[in-house]
Design a protein around this motif. Structure first.
Motif, PDB file in Angstrom:
ATOM      1  N   THR A 178       1.249   4.689  43.652  1.00 22.85           N
ATOM      2  CA  THR A 178       1.564   3.308  43.324  1.00 22.85           C
ATOM      3  C   THR A 178       0.310   2.470  43.540  1.00 22.85           C
ATOM      4  O   THR A 178      -0.486   2.752  44.450  1.00 22.85           O
ATOM      5  CB  THR A 178       2.729   2.772  44.176  1.00 22.85           C
ATOM      6  N   TYR A 201      -1.745  -1.672  42.594  1.00 22.29           N
ATOM      7  CA  TYR A 201      -1.643  -3.075  42.179  1.00 22.29           C
ATOM      8  C   TYR A 201      -3.008  -3.562  41.717  1.00 22.29           C
ATOM      9  O   TYR A 201      -4.031  -3.254  42.339  1.00 22.29           O
ATOM     10  CB  TYR A 201      -1.153  -3.948  43.336  1.00 22.29           C
ATOM     11  N   SER A 220       1.408  -3.954  38.246  1.00 19.83           N
ATOM     12  CA  SER A 220       1.942  -2.905  39.111  1.00 19.83           C
ATOM     13  C   SER A 220       2.061  -1.609  38.310  1.00 19.83           C
ATOM     14  O   SER A 220       2.411  -1.635  37.128  1.00 19.83           O
ATOM     15  CB  SER A 220       3.307  -3.296  39.664  1.00 19.83           C
TER      16      SER A 220
END
Length: 809
Positions: A243, A245, A252
């Motif tokens: 994950t 950002y 995202s």
């Protein structure tokens, strides 16, 4: 009864024939005697794979093949192999691998799957580790720093690779060797449907010696390799998740891929979700912004993407067969339109409605389902070592949405089938011959359907042969391809907006005159037979030094867009006119269609490599002479949109006082010369520091003019640090001004981009964790890409920081 008894006896005899179960083991070390851990050892003609342990030891048990040929691969070493011949006893086979100063990866896109250093064709392979560090939302932006590769850059949401100045149908995009079958070759606003979230490597083959993929791949081939159809047995479960950002677009990104198996059954699942806002930019999007254009934001550059892939395989020692399904949903904006739409609102609309339309702009909504099958059968017949099968069916659709309403809907249903047979050595030659069938059913419905519905079918035979003579590897190849294009009847309606001389200006609406022209066409079937040939050699003239030379002659049939385009293309804000139409300098289209020739190119490639010691390099020089080269360039004319056609004369007179019209781009053919070089070198300054320098240059001329959108010269460098679990890179890429422009094309200023990244790896409770951060365009420079149709409307994003975490298990 007698025949049945003979058959039974024959089967019993086969089943009772002696089968030798052999154990093969050994140790892999480098030239200094140190063990090589993690090296991949394969038995040719089987699915058996073993990896060396920390002591460099590998082991195969219960090997039933009488003939054993071992191959050893490690990315930091030169490929090793040993043909043991027919054996009936246990074997101990050690290998000593020579270190390589460049990453040496097996190229699956090569017909014979040679490594990077053995390849006759200039090639760049980006490994999974490198991909994770440079991955961008689009394929073009991910690969744009590879030598010889640039990007079409249609904003941060859509971008395709440009290889040696070639893009569109001249650059083949394949996924595990099969055409991606989207419509990215039709227009730069259409994103490549192949995703990189679970890719194990991306292979970039430069130049036309890529005959197993199609005669049209004159620029090169990009092959995205992933694990959607597992090919090797695995016991248990492995995978990774990530994950991250991004600050530049509030983006995202979350992805995961998992592979597991038990016995002969292996499965795979992967997927990702990406959601971004409009990208931040250093200044105004337009070179000449309007008074109310927002500062620091590239409107209509947001995207939201979901992708899921699932695959299942049956894997045995003698081969495998698998199947996979992919579902892609992608919605992204088209930069360069939002502000225009805001201006067109009625004066009595509220400010909120203005902002809503401005944010919405023009969107592309993509829906794709792809079914793929693949299999391999070892030693199926006497004389054949391998038989490979691959097939894909893709159902692709995207809608261009304007002001919240669906406009034009593009669909493409495509099938790609390939059968390849690898034969045993004949007088020292070994190779592959195969068949390929491709069918595409393309349709577009709506006001912006600038290409009529059409089908394209192609059938091909190809062969690639290789022979080693001492330190020289010779390679010969050929491809015979038959292509048929069938298009529906269509009507071309073109109203020209152009300026007359000064005397006429005073009399006709401030110097502007409108001429309308509509012609109906019935297209014949277009059939092309393309023959392409290549010959090359790779000579290791000194240990660790080689030179590869390739000479090829390639024929390419025009694509459906190049032939039949005729209409307004909303996303690119242009009016496209195809090859078959006879249009003069004033924009008049004749009723008779033009004849069209195949594009024929003769190409010379010379590549020098050094790949041992504390430094290495790869440098390629190429020359491409093309007859009847197909290109799209601006005519200097402007067309009125269909909405403007419907206005009455009084409204037109008032509106056109400030109307510039839509530029007309015409596909034409002429002889062209394209030449240049690409080079990359590595120097190990210390055990932990490496300096990398790369550069490329392309010159493209067509008779008495330059080819449009030719990439500028560039130069880049990167300093990388690796020590235990910590790694970091900092580098820059300098782009020169591009002044060698085509008629009606403007020059582009150069720029310099500065990037940096850092990551830290550590293990905890059986999971390897990776914390990473990277910065792009750290100086927040305004950069406009010369190869982009939107260079005056959409610069590269501004300063960006990406932070994330990755887990491998």
């Amino acid at each position: 009864m007698k025949m049945r008894s003979l058959l039974s006896l024959s089967i019993a005899g086969l089943l009772s024939a002696p089968v030798y179960a052999t154990t093969v083991t050994g140790k892999v070390t480098d030239t200094a005697g140190q063990p090589v851990a993690g090296a991949e050892v394969k038995i040719e003609g089987s699915r058996r794979v073993a990896y060396t342990d920390v002591n460099g030891v590998y082991r195969f048990d219960d090997v039933k093949q009488p003939h054993i040929h071992l191959h050893v691969y490690s990315s930091n070493y030169i490929h090793g192999d040993n043909d043991l011949g027919d054996v009936n006893a246990d074997q101990n086979v050690d290998f000593v691998l020579q270190p390589a100063s460049v990453e040496n990866i097996v190229v699956t896109a090569n017909a014979l799957q040679s490594s990077v250093l053995e390849s006759v064709t200039p090639v760049t392979v980006i490994s999974a580790d490198k991909l994770r560090k440079i991955e961008a939302p689009t394929l073009g932006e991910t690969l744009k720093n590879a030598p010889g590769v640039h990007s079409t850059y249609f904003g941060p949401v859509s971008s395709s690779p440009v290889i040696r100045g070639n893009d569109g149908p001249r650059v083949k995009i394949v996924q595990n060797g099969l055409d991606v079958s989207d419509v990215s070759r039709v227009g730069p606003d259409h994103n490549v449907a192949s995703t990189l979230s679970s890719a194990t490597q991306v292979e970039v083959l430069r130049g036309p010696a890529t005959l197993q993929y199609g005669s049209g791949a004159i620029g090169g081939v990009v092959n995205v390799v992933d694990k959607r159809i597992p090919q090797y047995q695995i016991d248990g479960v492995e995978g990774e998740a990530e994950t991250s950002y991004s600050t530049v677009n509030n983006g995202s990104y979350t992805r995961a891929d998992v592979t597991g198996g038990s016995g002969n059954i292996v499965w795979h699942v992967d997927g990702f979700y990406r959601d971004t806002d409009n990208a931040d930019i250093p200044g105004y999007a337009s070179v000449e912004p309007d008074d109310d254009e927002p500062y620091g934001e590239l409107e209509s550059s947001a995207m939201e993407t979901r992708n899921v892939v699932a695959g299942l395989s049956y894997v045995a020692e003698e081969g495998y067969f698998g199947f996979a399904v992919e579902q892609l949903d992608n919605e992204y904006g088209v930069p360069g339109h939002s502000h225009e739409h805001e201006e067109e609102q009625d004066e009595d609309e509220t400010e909120e409605e203005h902002e809503e339309h401005a944010e919405e702009g023009v969107l592309l909504d993509v829906d794709m389902t792809r079914y793929q099958a693949a299999g391999e059968w070892h030693s199926p017949l006497e004389g054949l070592t391998n038989l490979k099968f691959a097939a894909a069916y893709t159902d692709y659709e995207h809608a261009e949405i304007e002001d919240g309403e669906p406009g034009t809907v593009f669909t493409n249903e495509s099938s790609d089938i390939r059968l390849s047979a690898y034969h045993e050595e004949v007088n020292g030659w070994h190779g592959v011959f195969g068949l390929q069938f491709n069918h595409s059913d393309y349709n577009a419905v709506g006001e912006e359907a600038f290409t009529p519905a059409n089908t394209t079918s192609s059938y091909a035979l190809y062969i690639v042969e290789q022979k080693n003579v001492g330190d020289v590897t010779f390679e010969l190849g050929g491809r015979l391809e038959r292509t048929t294009l069938d298009a529906d009847a269509s009507e071309v309606e073109l109203e020209i907006l152009h300026e007359e001389d000064e005397e006429h200006e005073e009399e006709e609406h401030e110097g502007e005159e409108h001429e309308e022209h509509a012609v109906a066409f019935n297209f014949p079937d277009y059939d092309f037979t393309s023959l392409s040939l290549s010959a090359g050699a790779n000579w290791e003239y000194q240990e660790g030094h080689s030179v590869a030379v390739t000479l090829s002659r390639s024929e390419r049939a025009p694509s459906q867009q190049e032939l039949f385009s005729a209409g307004q293309h909303l996303a690119t804000q242009s009016y496209e006119v195809g090859l078959v139409f006879d249009m003069d300098e004033e924009g008049h289209i004749e009723e008779n269609l033009r004849s069209v020739n195949e594009e024929v190119s003769t190409n010379l490639d010379i590549t020098f490599r050094k790949f041992t010691g504390s430094w290495g390099y790869s440098a390629s020089f190429f020359y491409n002479q093309a007859d009847d080269y197909i290109f799209q360039s601006s005519t200097g004319l402007f067309a009125l949109s269909e909405d403007e056609h419907e206005e009455d004369h009084d409204e037109l007179e008032e509106e056109h006082s400030d109307e510039e019209g839509t530029p007309i781009y015409y596909f034409q053919q002429a002889d062209a010369d394209i030449w240049g070089f690409e080079a990359e070198t590595y120097v190990d300054l210390t055990d932990t520091l490496r300096l990398t320098v790369f550069g490329d240059y392309i010159r493209a001329e067509i008779e008495d003019d330059n080819l449009p959108r030719t990439p500028p010269m560039r130069f880049g460098s990167e300093l990388s640090y690796v020590n235990d679990g910590l790694s970091a890179e900092v580098g820059f890429t300098w782009y020169d001004d591009q002044d060698d422009v085509a008629s009606f094309e403007t020059s582009t200023d150069g720029y310099t981009l500065v990037n940096a990244s850092v990551q830290y790896e550590f293990g905890s409770q059986g999971i390897d964790w990776v914390l990473f951060a990277r910065g792009e365009n750290l100086t927040d420079e305004e950069a406009r890409v010369h190869t982009s149709f939107l260079k005056v409307q959409a610069p590269l994003p501004g300063r960006n920081f990406t932070m994330g975490v990755r887990a491998l298990f």
